[in-house]
Design a protein around this motif. Structure first.
Motif, PDB file in Angstrom:
ATOM      1  N   UNK A  63       0.860  -1.178   0.000  1.00  0.00           N
ATOM      2  CA  UNK A  63       0.000   0.000   0.000  1.00  0.00           C
ATOM      3  C   UNK A  63       0.898   1.230   0.000  1.00  0.00           C
ATOM      4  N   UNK A  64       0.655   2.128  -0.940  1.00  0.00           N
ATOM      5  CA  UNK A  64       1.495   3.306  -1.134  1.00  0.00           C
ATOM      6  C   UNK A  64       0.672   4.547  -0.826  1.00  0.00           C
ATOM      7  N   UNK A  65       1.246   5.471  -0.045  1.00  0.00           N
ATOM      8  CA  UNK A  65       0.515   6.668   0.359  1.00  0.00           C
ATOM      9  C   UNK A  65       1.457   7.855   0.413  1.00  0.00           C
ATOM     10  N   UNK A  66       0.889   9.060   0.277  1.00  0.00           N
ATOM     11  CA  UNK A  66       1.680  10.258   0.543  1.00  0.00           C
ATOM     12  C   UNK A  66       1.584  10.566   2.035  1.00  0.00           C
ATOM     13  N   UNK A  67       2.338  11.539   2.492  1.00  0.00           N
ATOM     14  CA  UNK A  67       2.443  11.820   3.921  1.00  0.00           C
ATOM     15  C   UNK A  67       1.117  12.268   4.515  1.00  0.00           C
ATOM     16  N   UNK A  68       0.297  12.984   3.733  1.00  0.00           N
ATOM     17  CA  UNK A  68      -0.978  13.492   4.235  1.00  0.00           C
ATOM     18  C   UNK A  68      -2.116  12.487   4.103  1.00  0.00           C
ATOM     19  N   UNK A  69      -1.876  11.361   3.441  1.00  0.00           N
ATOM     20  CA  UNK A  69      -2.942  10.389   3.232  1.00  0.00           C
ATOM     21  C   UNK A  69      -3.933  10.800   2.163  1.00  0.00           C
ATOM     22  N   UNK A  70      -3.543  11.743   1.294  1.00  0.00           N
ATOM     23  CA  UNK A  70      -4.439  12.201   0.229  1.00  0.00           C
ATOM     24  C   UNK A  70      -4.396  11.275  -0.983  1.00  0.00           C
ATOM     25  N   UNK A 213      -3.211  -1.654   6.783  1.00  0.00           N
ATOM     26  CA  UNK A 213      -2.375  -0.874   5.868  1.00  0.00           C
ATOM     27  C   UNK A 213      -3.147   0.315   5.317  1.00  0.00           C
ATOM     28  N   UNK A 214      -4.380   0.058   4.869  1.00  0.00           N
ATOM     29  CA  UNK A 214      -5.163   1.141   4.273  1.00  0.00           C
ATOM     30  C   UNK A 214      -5.523   2.193   5.316  1.00  0.00           C
ATOM     31  N   UNK A 215      -5.887   1.759   6.524  1.00  0.00           N
ATOM     32  CA  UNK A 215      -6.248   2.714   7.576  1.00  0.00           C
ATOM     33  C   UNK A 215      -5.084   3.633   7.901  1.00  0.00           C
ATOM     34  N   UNK A 216      -3.867   3.080   7.943  1.00  0.00           N
ATOM     35  CA  UNK A 216      -2.694   3.900   8.215  1.00  0.00           C
ATOM     36  C   UNK A 216      -2.372   4.811   7.032  1.00  0.00           C
ATOM     37  N   UNK A 217      -2.457   4.264   5.815  1.00  0.00           N
ATOM     38  CA  UNK A 217      -2.103   5.036   4.626  1.00  0.00           C
ATOM     39  C   UNK A 217      -3.078   6.185   4.386  1.00  0.00           C
ATOM     40  N   UNK A 218      -4.365   5.924   4.593  1.00  0.00           N
ATOM     41  CA  UNK A 218      -5.398   6.934   4.339  1.00  0.00           C
ATOM     42  C   UNK A 218      -5.650   7.830   5.543  1.00  0.00           C
ATOM     43  N   UNK A 219      -4.914   7.586   6.635  1.00  0.00           N
ATOM     44  CA  UNK A 219      -5.077   8.353   7.874  1.00  0.00           C
ATOM     45  C   UNK A 219      -6.512   8.256   8.400  1.00  0.00           C
TER      46      UNK A 219
END
Length: 240
Positions: A63-70, A213-219
Motif C-alpha cells: 500500500x502506497x501513500x503520501x504523507x498526508x494520506x491524500x 495498511x489502508x487505515x494507516x495510509x489513508x489516515x
C-alpha cells in the motif's frame, strides 16, 4: 537528476538514476529475515526521467501513500506507481509482520497542498473521512488493528493482532468484533478499496493486514485517536 532516499528503521539508502534499489529479504535493502517476504520484492528505479516504485515480487502486495494520506495505491505484483510526492510511505505485510518504509524525493514533479480536516469524534457519532462515514465502533476496530503501529516511535516492523486478540483489547466478543470488521470491510470495498475479502483463515488474516495498511495510509486513524481506546468498556447487550 536528484537521487531518492529510502529510509527503514533509521537507516537511509540512496537510489540514483544509474543505480536503482531493490527491497526485500535478500536485496540492496534487506528488510528482515522473514521467510514470508520475497527475496526481491520492491524496486525504486528511474524510468525515462520519472522515479517509480515497482512490485517485482510474485505474491505480496504493498500500500502506497503520501504523507498526508491524500493519495493511496494498491501495488499488486507486476505493477508500478510513479513517485510524485516529497514523502511517500509504503506499507506491506509478510506473514504476521507489517513493515513501513519512507521514500523521500528532494525534487518531486508535483506538489500537493493538503486540505486539513480534524473531525471531532468524541461525541460517539459517525465520523466522515474522505466522503465515508465511520462509526465510533468502526474506528475502534481500526485502532485495535493498528495500535502497535501508531504507538511505536520509529517506523519499521510491527505485527497485526488476530481477531481474537483485537476483540480482547476492546473487551468485545469475537462475534461482535467480526461483525464490525465485516461492516467496515464492506463499506471500504464499496468505496473501491481492494483486497478486503477473505473467507478462509489465511485470507481473513490478509484482510486484516490490508485493512490496517489502508487505515494507516489513508489516515483513517492517527495517534490522536488512540484516546478512544482508553477506558474501553464492554457493551454486553449490543456487542454480545
Amino acid at each position: 537528476m536528484s537521487a531518492v532516499r529510502v529510509r527503514l528503521c533509521g537507516e537511509e539508502f540512496i537510489a540514483t538514476e544509474r543505480q536503482p534499489l531493490l527491497i526485500g529479504r535478500e536485496a540492496d535493502i534487506s528488510v528482515d529475515d522473514n521467510r514470508y517476504l520475497h527475496r526481491r520484492f520492491l524496486q525504486v528505479a528511474c524510468v525515462e526521467g520519472l522515479w517509480v516504485l515497482r512490485n517485482v515480487g510474485a505474491q505480496l502486495t504493498a500500500t502506497v501513500s503520501d504523507l498526508q494520506g491524500l493519495f493511496q495505491a494498491w501495488l499488486a505484483p507486476g505493477a508500478q506507481v510513479p513517485l510524485l510526492s516529497t514523502h511517500t510511505i509504503v506499507y506491506f505485510t509478510a506473514g504476521p509482520t507489517t513493515y513501513e518504509i519512507d521514500i523521500l524525493l528532494d525534487e518531486p514533479p508535483f506538489t500537493v497542498t493538503p486540505v486539513i480536516s480534524d473531525p471531532d469524534s468524541s461525541d460517539g457519532g459517525p465520523v466522515t473521512m474522505g466522503g465515508m462515514s465511520l462509526t465510533t465502533k468502526q474506528k475502534l476496530v481500526l485502532l485495535a488493528l493498528t495500535e502497535r503501529a501508531l504507538r511505536r516511535g520509529d517506523r519499521g516492523a510491527t505485527s497485526i493482532p488476530s481477531s481474537k486478540v483485537a476483540a480482547q483489547r476492546l473487551r468485545w466478543t469475537l462475534v461482535a468484533f467480526n461483525r464490525q470488521l465485516d461492516n467496515i470491510c464492506q463499506k471500504l470495498a464499496a468505496f473501491g478499496v481492494r483486497g478486503l475479502h477473505g473467507d478462509s483463515e489465511n485470507l481473513a488474516a490478509n484482510r486484516r493486514a490490508r485493512l490496517a495498511e489502508y487505515a494507516l495510509a489513508a489516515r483513517l486513524v492517527t495517534r490522536a485517536d488512540l484516546a478512544l481506546l482508553e477506558g474501553v468498556e464492554a457493551d454486553g447487550e449490543e456487542l454480545a
